[in-house]
Write a protein that holds these residues in place. Structure first.
Motif, PDB file in Angstrom:
ATOM      1  N   LYS A  25      -1.582   1.780   2.751  1.00 43.76           N
ATOM      2  CA  LYS A  25      -1.381   0.485   2.101  1.00 43.76           C
ATOM      3  C   LYS A  25       0.012  -0.076   2.396  1.00 43.76           C
ATOM      4  O   LYS A  25       0.156  -1.212   2.844  1.00 43.76           O
ATOM      5  CB  LYS A  25      -1.565   0.617   0.572  1.00 43.76           C
ATOM      6  CG  LYS A  25      -2.905   1.158   0.146  1.00 43.76           C
ATOM      7  CD  LYS A  25      -3.040   1.212  -1.377  1.00 43.76           C
ATOM      8  CE  LYS A  25      -2.084   2.191  -2.051  1.00 43.76           C
ATOM      9  NZ  LYS A  25      -2.291   3.611  -1.681  1.00 43.76           N
ATOM     10  N   SER A  26       1.003   0.746   2.149  1.00 41.32           N
ATOM     11  CA  SER A  26       2.378   0.267   2.353  1.00 41.32           C
ATOM     12  C   SER A  26       2.591  -0.151   3.795  1.00 41.32           C
ATOM     13  O   SER A  26       3.307  -1.123   4.084  1.00 41.32           O
ATOM     14  CB  SER A  26       3.381   1.361   2.004  1.00 41.32           C
ATOM     15  OG  SER A  26       3.207   1.759   0.675  1.00 41.32           O
ATOM     16  N   THR A  27       1.986   0.587   4.688  1.00 43.09           N
ATOM     17  CA  THR A  27       2.156   0.286   6.108  1.00 43.09           C
ATOM     18  C   THR A  27       1.627  -1.105   6.435  1.00 43.09           C
ATOM     19  O   THR A  27       2.277  -1.884   7.138  1.00 43.09           O
ATOM     20  CB  THR A  27       1.429   1.349   6.942  1.00 43.09           C
ATOM     21  OG1 THR A  27       1.902   2.624   6.533  1.00 43.09           O
ATOM     22  CG2 THR A  27       1.660   1.152   8.413  1.00 43.09           C
TER      23      THR A  27
ATOM     24  N   SER B  85       8.589   4.614  -7.859  1.00 40.36           N
ATOM     25  CA  SER B  85       8.629   5.941  -7.245  1.00 40.36           C
ATOM     26  C   SER B  85       8.560   5.885  -5.720  1.00 40.36           C
ATOM     27  O   SER B  85       8.793   6.874  -5.053  1.00 40.36           O
ATOM     28  CB  SER B  85       7.521   6.822  -7.795  1.00 40.36           C
ATOM     29  OG  SER B  85       6.344   6.074  -7.851  1.00 40.36           O
ATOM     30  N   ASP B  86       8.256   4.734  -5.182  1.00 39.37           N
ATOM     31  CA  ASP B  86       8.326   4.606  -3.732  1.00 39.37           C
ATOM     32  C   ASP B  86       9.734   4.262  -3.276  1.00 39.37           C
ATOM     33  O   ASP B  86      10.048   4.321  -2.116  1.00 39.37           O
ATOM     34  CB  ASP B  86       7.385   3.487  -3.241  1.00 39.37           C
ATOM     35  CG  ASP B  86       6.113   4.070  -2.660  1.00 39.37           C
ATOM     36  OD1 ASP B  86       5.875   5.269  -2.905  1.00 39.37           O
ATOM     37  OD2 ASP B  86       5.389   3.342  -1.976  1.00 39.37           O
ATOM     38  N   ASP B  87      10.547   3.861  -4.231  1.00 35.94           N
ATOM     39  CA  ASP B  87      11.875   3.407  -3.897  1.00 35.94           C
ATOM     40  C   ASP B  87      12.812   4.607  -3.915  1.00 35.94           C
ATOM     41  O   ASP B  87      13.457   4.927  -4.886  1.00 35.94           O
ATOM     42  CB  ASP B  87      12.309   2.363  -4.939  1.00 35.94           C
ATOM     43  CG  ASP B  87      13.556   1.639  -4.493  1.00 35.94           C
ATOM     44  OD1 ASP B  87      14.153   2.076  -3.489  1.00 35.94           O
ATOM     45  OD2 ASP B  87      13.918   0.667  -5.146  1.00 35.94           O
TER      46      ASP B  87
ATOM     47  N   LEU C 132       4.138  -6.941  -2.713  1.00 36.62           N
ATOM     48  CA  LEU C 132       4.341  -6.123  -3.909  1.00 36.62           C
ATOM     49  C   LEU C 132       3.658  -4.785  -3.685  1.00 36.62           C
ATOM     50  O   LEU C 132       2.457  -4.718  -3.468  1.00 36.62           O
ATOM     51  CB  LEU C 132       3.748  -6.805  -5.140  1.00 36.62           C
ATOM     52  CG  LEU C 132       4.338  -8.162  -5.496  1.00 36.62           C
ATOM     53  CD1 LEU C 132       3.600  -8.767  -6.682  1.00 36.62           C
ATOM     54  CD2 LEU C 132       5.822  -8.042  -5.810  1.00 36.62           C
ATOM     55  N   ASP C 133       4.433  -3.742  -3.717  1.00 33.68           N
ATOM     56  CA  ASP C 133       3.885  -2.434  -3.407  1.00 33.68           C
ATOM     57  C   ASP C 133       3.966  -1.542  -4.636  1.00 33.68           C
ATOM     58  O   ASP C 133       5.046  -1.124  -5.029  1.00 33.68           O
ATOM     59  CB  ASP C 133       4.678  -1.821  -2.244  1.00 33.68           C
ATOM     60  CG  ASP C 133       3.936  -0.655  -1.598  1.00 33.68           C
ATOM     61  OD1 ASP C 133       2.920  -0.217  -2.174  1.00 33.68           O
ATOM     62  OD2 ASP C 133       4.382  -0.198  -0.530  1.00 33.68           O
ATOM     63  N   GLU C 134       2.827  -1.292  -5.256  1.00 36.76           N
ATOM     64  CA  GLU C 134       2.762  -0.382  -6.400  1.00 36.76           C
ATOM     65  C   GLU C 134       3.690  -0.800  -7.530  1.00 36.76           C
ATOM     66  O   GLU C 134       4.362   0.026  -8.134  1.00 36.76           O
ATOM     67  CB  GLU C 134       3.128   1.045  -5.971  1.00 36.76           C
ATOM     68  CG  GLU C 134       2.367   1.536  -4.768  1.00 36.76           C
ATOM     69  CD  GLU C 134       1.068   2.249  -5.124  1.00 36.76           C
ATOM     70  OE1 GLU C 134       0.647   2.143  -6.296  1.00 36.76           O
ATOM     71  OE2 GLU C 134       0.473   2.859  -4.235  1.00 36.76           O
ATOM     72  N   ILE C 135       3.704  -2.094  -7.799  1.00 38.54           N
ATOM     73  CA  ILE C 135       4.493  -2.579  -8.927  1.00 38.54           C
ATOM     74  C   ILE C 135       3.920  -2.006 -10.218  1.00 38.54           C
ATOM     75  O   ILE C 135       2.721  -1.919 -10.392  1.00 38.54           O
ATOM     76  CB  ILE C 135       4.440  -4.122  -8.963  1.00 38.54           C
ATOM     77  CG1 ILE C 135       5.320  -4.691  -7.870  1.00 38.54           C
ATOM     78  CG2 ILE C 135       4.846  -4.676 -10.303  1.00 38.54           C
ATOM     79  CD1 ILE C 135       6.774  -4.455  -8.080  1.00 38.54           C
TER      80      ILE C 135
HETATM   81 MG    MG Z   1       2.585   3.305  -0.432  1.00 38.82          MG
END
Ligand code: MG
Ligand code: ADP
Length: 868
Positions: A624-626, A664-666, A696-699
């Motif tokens: 997803k993030s990619t 937690s991705d940060d 927005l990634d896993e807000i």
């Molecule tokens: Mg991700």
């Protein structure tokens, strides 16, 4: 009390003028530091602290560094946040009467570094000045002392200021003595070094007169900066500071350019970090960043230019298309591209060489390097002129070959001169008759000795007679003891050794003084000619700068072309409408970290109609993030004029990219994350327009599940409703409940990054497909990560319980009736909830074991009716 020596008196007088700086006091071959300066820097520089004669009956602490290798020491102190005032001897100690005159010739501060030992050629080093009005309006000027780049702008609002400061990351920022306190605090908070500079420098009329003094009144008017008084004031302050610290007029600063932030895509610090444009998120170093991938420039100027382009993506369609056109031309013409890059490869950093000329700090080698670089310009020009119409060919027309400057240097300097002027050998034979004569006297010396030796042997019949030289007696004739009786009358005895005696003759001494004075005169003359050459070159500084700028741009374009071919990118098609359509897009950096062909490309369509907010679900590690980042990077690459990693891309112009990554991705921030996340999200809501792109990634991940889910839910709603039209958003989430939003929000679409489960295994397909996921595959991912099976089995049990519970809860976050005033939304939501509760009840009552297939089908049809 001991008397003040003249030297100490001089020291104190000078030190008094530079109380904040470490004073490097030149004494012979050393720079010495005294008193507190010495105590402070000795440990930093790892040099011995000694002491000198007394003052007030106390030893004077002292330490020193050799003058010829002073730069690395200065660099160390600057890095430690100190300033250094370099005090030189400004007259020849041999001819000085009394104490040698000394003067501070430059003050080195973090923003005023111009030594090749300290600078990183790939990134600029900025001195900034900042002015403020009413806490909302700011003027910002930025000067790159080594290259002469000088720009200014005005900024509205603190957020925009922070974002611009973090984009420029000045090495030193000047503020006025009476600047509001929060300005200093703001700089401190951003870990930016600042210097408080005299208030008078920040007065508009004073600043303006500093600029007029430097550029001339007409030139200043021509820069079109008059409608930015705050910026202009900052520029005047910066220039004054630079002039004072360099003790000279900065010739190479020959233009002042104003820019408006609206001309560029806005990238705040968070977006730059999250997209890993200049550094990676893992350890903040360059490898793995976008710039490390696409910077294939071959000159330092080109590298800095490309960096600037990445920092300031364009918004003007014509300009973007122009760069695309040039990149395409060079991409398609591999032969010319490689020729061009090879020629450019031999061009040194013209900008910084020019800077050194204008600051009078160029050494003989610098000028030879400059000459050799300039000799390549005609080749570059003719190569560009062979191209078809377009920007590059125009550059060809514009490119000044600067042959006159190269000729000037060539005529004056030897091809391979020594680094310094102290031993001569810098100026080319034939440049000046007087110098040639001195050199011939010196080089005749050897022949003369040989001739004299032979003649004297003949005359005296002493076959072992020798002519030699030492420092104390100069030239002498040496005769061994056994031959002393044959020594002629005109020999004058000077020295007696065990086996021999040494003599001189008037003739020998006369010749000696001629040679020695020739040597000395030669060095003095060479210094004079070199100095003249440097002065002459100053007249060419602005032509040099213009050429350097063109070369930088050509190199940057060639680099983009090289990247396009090397990485197989495609030229994007520019659209007028706000639409982003990418076919088979790839993440530029991740695709290179995988084996060839392993990266799975993906399509995406974003617009302001039905595909405005894409909710992308999928288990952890699905990709997803990619996808989010690759879309942002493709948009960004397009707007710097680059080709993009895709098979096809149709792109409208984006005014701003926002990225927010859930706590937690940060990885890089240790701060209380949830607050920051919410805070940053709030900023988007205030600044996004219908031309923006939001990632927005896993807000909402940084808090408990239900809080997080509710927040994520509310944020999506908000993005959808923003100013009545919404903003294009890619929202990656593992809250699969969010897929329900698509039912009630017309511009929301669900996607998921597909995976297949096979027995207990999970297979990542990496393909983005329409529709939501209902399953998080958490356990399968945990199994993949190697969690023991006892734990997994127990987790499966718990999960089953929870899921049953969840069905009772209807699986949706219960909206809380609040005073948000948006009742319509809530009603829709509750209606939907009731409906689903009914469905769930109905399904609960069914007993599939006792039903016939026909009954099952009928029931299904009934259920379907309920939701129509
Ligand atoms: Mg991700
Ligand atoms: P998520 O955000 O869904 O947890 P990521 O986007 O962080 O997943 O991707 C996890 C890893 O999967 C990446 O580090 C990369 O190695 C791999 N990956 C992601 N997308 C792709 C793709 N399209 N093709 C191949 N590998 C991919």
């Amino acid at each position: 009390m001991s008397k003040l020596t003249p030297m100490l008196k001089q020291y104190f007088e000078i030190k008094e003028k530079y109380p904040e700086a470490i004073l490097f006091f030149r004494m012979g071959d050393f720079y010495e530091m005294f008193f507190e300066d010495a105590v402070k820097v000795a440990p930093l520089l790892e040099i011995t602290l000694t002491s000198r004669s007394k003052y007030h009956n106390q030893d004077i602490p002292m330490c020193g560094v050799p003058y010829h290798s002073v730069e690395p020491y200065i660099a160390k102190l600057i890095k430690a946040g100190l300033k250094v005032a370099v005090c030189d001897q400004i007259e020849d100690p041999r001819t000085a009467k009394g104490i040698v005159a000394r003067k501070v010739t430059r003050v080195v501060t973090p923003g005023m570094v111009i030594s090749p030992e300290i600078e990183d050629p790939k990134s600029p080093l900025y001195l900034a000045a900042l002015t403020a009005k009413d806490k909302e309006q700011f003027g910002l000027a930025v000067l790159e002392v080594s290259t002469g780049d000088f720009i200014l702008t005005e900024i509205n609002g603190e957020q925009a200021l922070i974002s611009e400061l973090s984009r420029l990351a000045p090495a030193e920022t000047l503020i006025s003595e009476n600047a509001p306190g929060d300005l200093a605090d703001l700089l401190k908070e951003m870990s930016l070094y600042h210097t408080v500079f005299e208030e008078a420098a920040f007065e508009y009329s004073r600043a303006r007169s500093v600029l007029i003094n430097h550029f001339g009144e007409y030139a200043l008017a021509g820069f079109g900066v008059e409608d930015m008084p705050l910026g202009l004031t900052a520029a005047g302050a910066a220039l004054l500071y630079a002039e004072e610290n360099q003790e000279q007029n900065l010739e190479h600063v020959d233009r002042l350019r104003c820019y408006r932030l609206q001309e560029y895509m806005v990238l705040d610090e968070i977006a730059r970090r999250n997209l890993e444009l200049f550094t990676n998120l893992r350890d903040n170093s360059r490898p793995g960043s976008l710039v490390s991938l696409i910077d294939l420039t071959v000159t330092a100027m080109g590298s800095r230019k490309l960096r600037e382009w990445i920092s300031y993506p364009l918004r003007n369609r014509t300009q973007i298309a122009e760069r695309h056109e040039s990149v395409e031309m060079l991409a398609l013409d591999g032969l010319r591209r490689s020729d061009l890059r090879e020629i450019l490869n031999g061009v040194y950093d013209l900008e910084r060489l020019t800077g050194r000329i204008s600051l009078n700090r160029a050494n003989p080698r610098d000028l030879i390097t400059l000459k050799e670089s300039l000799r390549r310009l005609p080749q570059i020009k003719s190569l560009l002129l062979e191209l078809n119409e377009g920007q590059l060919r125009d550059f060809g027309w514009k490119l000044d070959e600067l042959t006159d400057i190269a000729d000037l240097i060539e005529k004056a300097l030897n091809d391979n001169p020594p680094l310094t002027l102290k031993d001569g050998g810098v100026i080319r034979p034939g440049y000046n008759p007087e110098l040639d004569e001195l050199i011939s006297i010196m080089s005749d010396g050897k022949g003369w000795i040989a001739r004299m030796e032979a003649e004297e042997r003949d005359r005296t019949n002493i076959s072992s007679l020798k002519v030699g030289f030492n420092k104390v007696f100069g030239y002498y004739i040496e005769v061994t003891r056994s031959n002393l009786d044959q020594v002629p009358d005109n020999y004058i005895r000077r020295q007696t050794l065990t086996n021999a005696e040494r003599f001189i003759t008037p003739e020998l001494k006369e010749w000696e003084s001629k040679v020695l004075s020739a040597e000395e005169k030669r060095v003095i003359l060479e210094q004079k000619f070199f100095e003249e050459l440097r002065q002459d070159l100053m007249a060419y500084v602005s032509r040099l700068r213009e050429t350097a700028d063109l070369i930088a741009e050509i190199d940057a374009l060639a680099s983009l072309a090289e990247a396009a071919i090397k990485y197989d990118y495609v030229r994007p098609e520019l659209l007028d409408e706000d639409r982003i359509e990418i076919v088979d897009g790839r993440h530029p950096v991740i695709e290179r970290s995988l084996p060839q062909g392993a990266f799975v490309p993906n399509d995406i369509i974003l617009d302001n109609e039905s595909n405005q907010i894409l909710i992308i679900t999928g288990p952890n590690m699905a990709g997803k993030s990619t996808i989010l980042r690759q879309v942002a990077l493709i948009v960004l690459l397009n707007q710097i004029g680059s080709f993009v990693p895709a098979n096809q891309a149709m792109l409208g112009i984006v005014d701003r990219i926002f990225t927010r990554i859930g706590a937690s991705d940060d990885l890089t921030r240790g701060r209380s994350t949830f607050m920051i996340e919410m805070n940053e999200t709030a900023q988007i809501l205030n600044q996004a327009t219908s031309k923006s792109l939001v990632i927005l990634d896993e807000i909402g991940r940084g808090t408990s599940t239900f809080d997080g889910l509710s927040i994520a839910w509310a944020v999506v709603e908000f993005m959808h409703e923003l100013e009545g039209h919404g903003v294009r958003t890619l929202f990656a989430t593992h809250y699969h409940e969010l897929v329900e939003l698509a039912k009630t929000r017309s511009r929301v679409k669900n996607y998921n990054v597909s995976v297949k489960q096979w027995r207990d295994e999970i297979i990542f397909l990496r393909k983005l497909i329409p529709g939501g996921t209902s399953h998080s595959y958490g356990l399968a991912v945990a199994r993949l990560a190697g969690l023991p099976s006892e734990i997994l089995d127990r987790a499966a049990e718990i999960l089953e319980n929870l899921e049953r519970e969840e069905i009772d809860l209807s699986g949706l976050p219960r909206p809380v009736r609040s005073n948000s005033g948006r009742n319509q939304d809530i009603d829709q939501l509750s209606l939907f909830t009731k409906l689903e509760e009914g469905l769930a009840d109905e399904i609960q009552r069914l007993d599939p074991d006792t039903m016939t297939p026909l009954e099952a089908l009928q029931k299904l049809a009934e259920l379907k009716k309920m939701i129509q």
